[in-house]
Design a protein around this motif. Structure first.
Motif, mmCIF file in Angstrom:
data_model
loop_
_atom_site.group_PDB
_atom_site.id
_atom_site.type_symbol
_atom_site.label_atom_id
_atom_site.label_comp_id
_atom_site.label_asym_id
_atom_site.label_seq_id
_atom_site.Cartn_x
_atom_site.Cartn_y
_atom_site.Cartn_z
ATOM 1 N N TYR A 250 0.833 -1.198 0.000
ATOM 2 C CA TYR A 250 0.000 0.000 0.000
ATOM 3 C C TYR A 250 0.869 1.249 0.000
ATOM 4 C CZ TYR A 250 -4.251 -2.720 0.844
ATOM 5 O OH TYR A 250 -5.316 -3.583 0.725
ATOM 6 N N ARG A 251 1.998 1.218 0.743
ATOM 7 C CA ARG A 251 2.860 2.397 0.807
ATOM 8 C C ARG A 251 3.505 2.673 -0.542
ATOM 9 N NH1 ARG A 251 4.239 0.982 6.359
ATOM 10 N NH2 ARG A 251 3.776 2.746 7.739
ATOM 11 N N SER A 252 4.008 1.651 -1.197
ATOM 12 C CA SER A 252 4.687 1.880 -2.481
ATOM 13 C C SER A 252 3.693 2.317 -3.550
ATOM 14 C CB SER A 252 5.448 0.624 -2.918
ATOM 15 O OG SER A 252 4.549 -0.461 -3.138
ATOM 16 N N GLU B 215 3.018 5.972 -2.944
ATOM 17 C CA GLU B 215 4.097 6.849 -3.388
ATOM 18 C C GLU B 215 3.965 7.157 -4.881
ATOM 19 O OE1 GLU B 215 6.372 8.485 -1.706
ATOM 20 O OE2 GLU B 215 5.442 7.722 0.133
ATOM 21 N N VAL C 71 -3.193 5.861 3.124
ATOM 22 C CA VAL C 71 -1.793 6.203 3.383
ATOM 23 C C VAL C 71 -1.659 7.707 3.280
ATOM 24 C CG1 VAL C 71 0.600 5.843 2.693
ATOM 25 C CG2 VAL C 71 -1.065 3.999 2.386
ATOM 26 N N GLY D 56 3.429 8.933 5.266
ATOM 27 C CA GLY D 56 3.682 7.502 5.311
ATOM 28 C C GLY D 56 2.877 6.752 6.335
ATOM 29 N N VAL E 223 -0.132 4.735 7.858
ATOM 30 C CA VAL E 223 -1.173 3.872 7.302
ATOM 31 C C VAL E 223 -2.334 3.809 8.295
ATOM 32 C CG1 VAL E 223 -1.778 1.559 6.494
ATOM 33 C CG2 VAL E 223 0.500 2.506 6.022
#
Length: 573
Positions: free
Chosen positions: A491-493, A496, A523, A527, A529
């Protein structure tokens, strides 16, 4: 359909040897005279008193005199109406003819003719086309009365054309006396069958709302437009945009009831093309040859209209409303429509539409003047079917059927055709406000329709879907609804990647893969979540969850949320 030049009767009952071929042997034959689709829809209302009586057979013809003939043959074919050509209709003899318009060579019919209005009474002026000739010598020197009450349309060479003129209210008789005094003795006040059916449907309002797809708590605004340059669509089509822009998306559905003369004059394709952006945003657009507009008026919470009959019907039903346009020059002075035009407020260009509708609802709830104007639609409420049947059977010299003639509730509309929609939901401005009990109330407005009036938007954030092709939203979005992360993405990538394409975005939300649309994983640009999942039975979608998380509701373990008439509880983690 038969060829106009054929001399042989095209309908089996008109043949000399009809007894050899017909299954039934009716005692009387009635001619239904169609001018265009508008008059045809009304004509079918006028002919319902014959239902169930096999002694009477109805055949239909079309005068061929309307500028709006497109769609008429399709209407006739779709309803399997027994049809004969106009030339044949003029040759044959009938026991009765019924027309809801005054156009065409009606004086050439060999039948006693009953003439009735094709709207809510007689409210407009209409002159014959240049060169069409006058119905009566010297008619042009007399100030015209409303269309249908004037000698220009009721006489030919000084002789009355109809044998009976149907009026819906006693007040019309005095206007007839001014416009064509010789027609007063043949006038019959028989009420309004359409109004009767609308009122008969009022106890079933919930059923009509359900059939139109309205969820509990959602209001229905009906936009009614007659035809011509002074109509709502002709003079103020921007009101469609304003309605969809300014009224909360989850609190209102907007339905446009478009006059058949617009639909068939410009073509259905063109009307839908003009309204395409609004259809994608949820505008309801029923086909005008259906009676869905009747169900919509019964189901409506408010209307915005013009000088068309639907405006008068809506007001007579007690629906609060505004005027979005009005053809003062084409409305007959002193008519009910003229009075309604003076009584209803006009839409203000600089005041939010929702505020105007709320004011109208409060002011019109007990407005005696509006109630009196609505009462001018019919002076024989609930009796039109009875009185029309009496008139017809007297002319036919038949005993009336034994069963009562009563109004019937408007038929429940069939589901409207589903609009095609793309994979990208429309960008939304979302306003989030807490109530005293802590419930968060969300109001969403379609972003692309916003204009100069902004009082309906307090402090919204912009929610945009990833991949929206309109580049103007990329830098303005506060929340982006991301597409599902790829097989090798977290989810983070994935967030981004979205942040890189949306410079002003603070939060990216994804549908929670573990629970689908019932959950949201968000997100932040820092950063962090955050997750939100709807409690069972109150799923309002991951887009709403994303707006709640953006509004910094994460301090609470559970948040009560209301959108339109729906309530859910979001569990935040």
């Amino acid at each position: 359909m038969p060829h106009a030049g054929s001399s042989r009767p095209s309908h089996i009952l008109l043949r000399d040897d009809a007894g050899r071929w017909a299954t039934a042997a009716p005692e009387r034959t009635v001619l239904g005279v169609i001018h265009n689709v508008t008059s045809a829809t009304r004509l079918l209302d006028l002919l319902t008193p014959f239902e169930g009586d096999s002694r009477v057979h109805v055949v239909f013809t079309c005068t061929g005199s309307s500028a709006f003939e497109n769609g008429t043959r399709e209407f006739i074919a779709a309803r399997q109406l027994p049809w004969i050509s106009w030339e044949e209709a003029k040759r044959e003899k009938f026991d009765l003819a019924v027309s809801s318009s005054r156009g065409g060579e009606l004086h050439k019919l060999n039948a006693p003719l009953v003439g009735a209005p094709h709207g809510a009474g007689y409210n407009k002026h209409l002159r014959r086309e240049p060169g069409a000739g006058s119905r009566e010598p010297g008619a042009g020197s007399r100030k015209p009365e409303a269309f249908g009450l004037d000698a220009e349309w009721l006489t030919h060479d000084g002789e009355l054309i109809p044998s009976a003129i149907v009026l819906s209210h006693d007040e019309q008789r005095e206007r007839l006396r001014r416009g064509c005094p010789e027609a007063v003795p043949i006038s019959v006040v028989a009420g309004d069958p359409c109004m009767d059916d609308l009122r008969a449907g009022l106890p079933f309002r919930a059923e009509y709302r359900a059939a139109l797809g309205l969820t509990p708590g959602r209001k229905l605004l009906v936009l009614t437009s007659t035809w011509g340059p002074h109509s709502l669509l002709g003079a103020n089509m921007d009101l469609v945009r304003r309605a969809l822009a300014e009224l909360p998306h989850d609190e209102y559905r907007v339905l446009a009831a478009v006059h058949p003369n617009i639909w068939y004059g410009h073509s259905g394709w063109q009307v839908r093309a003009w309204l395409a952006p609004y259809l994608r945003a949820g505008l309801l657009l029923p086909a005008p040859e259906t009676d869905t507009w009747k169900a919509a008026l019964v189901a409506a919470d408010a209307f915005i209209g013009d000088h068309g009959s639907l405006t008068l019907y809506a007001a007579a039903l007690g629906v609060p409303g505004l005027l979005g346009a009005f053809g003062d020059d084409v409305v007959a002075a002193g008519s009910p429509m003229d009075r309604l035009g003076a009584a209803l407020p006009r839409v203000a260009p600089d005041v939010p539409l929702g505020r105007q509708l709320r004011r109208a609802a409060a002011a019109q709830a007990d407005d005696e003047r509006l109630a009196a104007i609505g009462g001018l639609v019919t002076s024989r409420p609930t009796r039109a079917a009875e009185l029309l049947r009496r008139l017809y059977y007297e002319r036919l010299e038949l005993d009336e059927p034994a069963w009562p003639a009563v109004p019937r509730p408007v038929a429940l509309p069939l589901p409207l055709p589903a609009e095609r929609y793309g994979p990208v939901p429309p960008p939304m401005f979302v306003d989030v406000r807490p109530e005293p009990d802590g419930t968060l109330v969300l109001r969403r407005h379609v972003a692309e329709f916003q204009g100069a009036v902004t009082g309906h938007l307090a402090d919204p954030h912009l929610v945009v879907a990833e991949g929206d092709p309109d580049g103007r939203w990329a830098g303005a979005a506060d929340v982006v609804l991301g597409r599902a992360p790829g097989p090798r993405e977290t989810y983070r990538s994935a967030a981004e990647r979205v942040f890189a394409a949306h410079g002003g975005c603070w939060l990216v939300a994804f549908a929670d893969r573990a629970v689908g649309e019932a959950g949201c994983v968000a997100v932040t640009r820092q950063g962090e979540v955050i997750t939100g999942r709807w409690a069972e039975g109150g799923d309002l979608g991951f887009g709403v969850a994303a707006s709640v998380l953006y509004a910094d509701a994460g301090a609470e373990l559970t948040v009560s949320v209301r959108v339109g008439g729906e309530v859910g509880v979001l569990r935040v983690g």
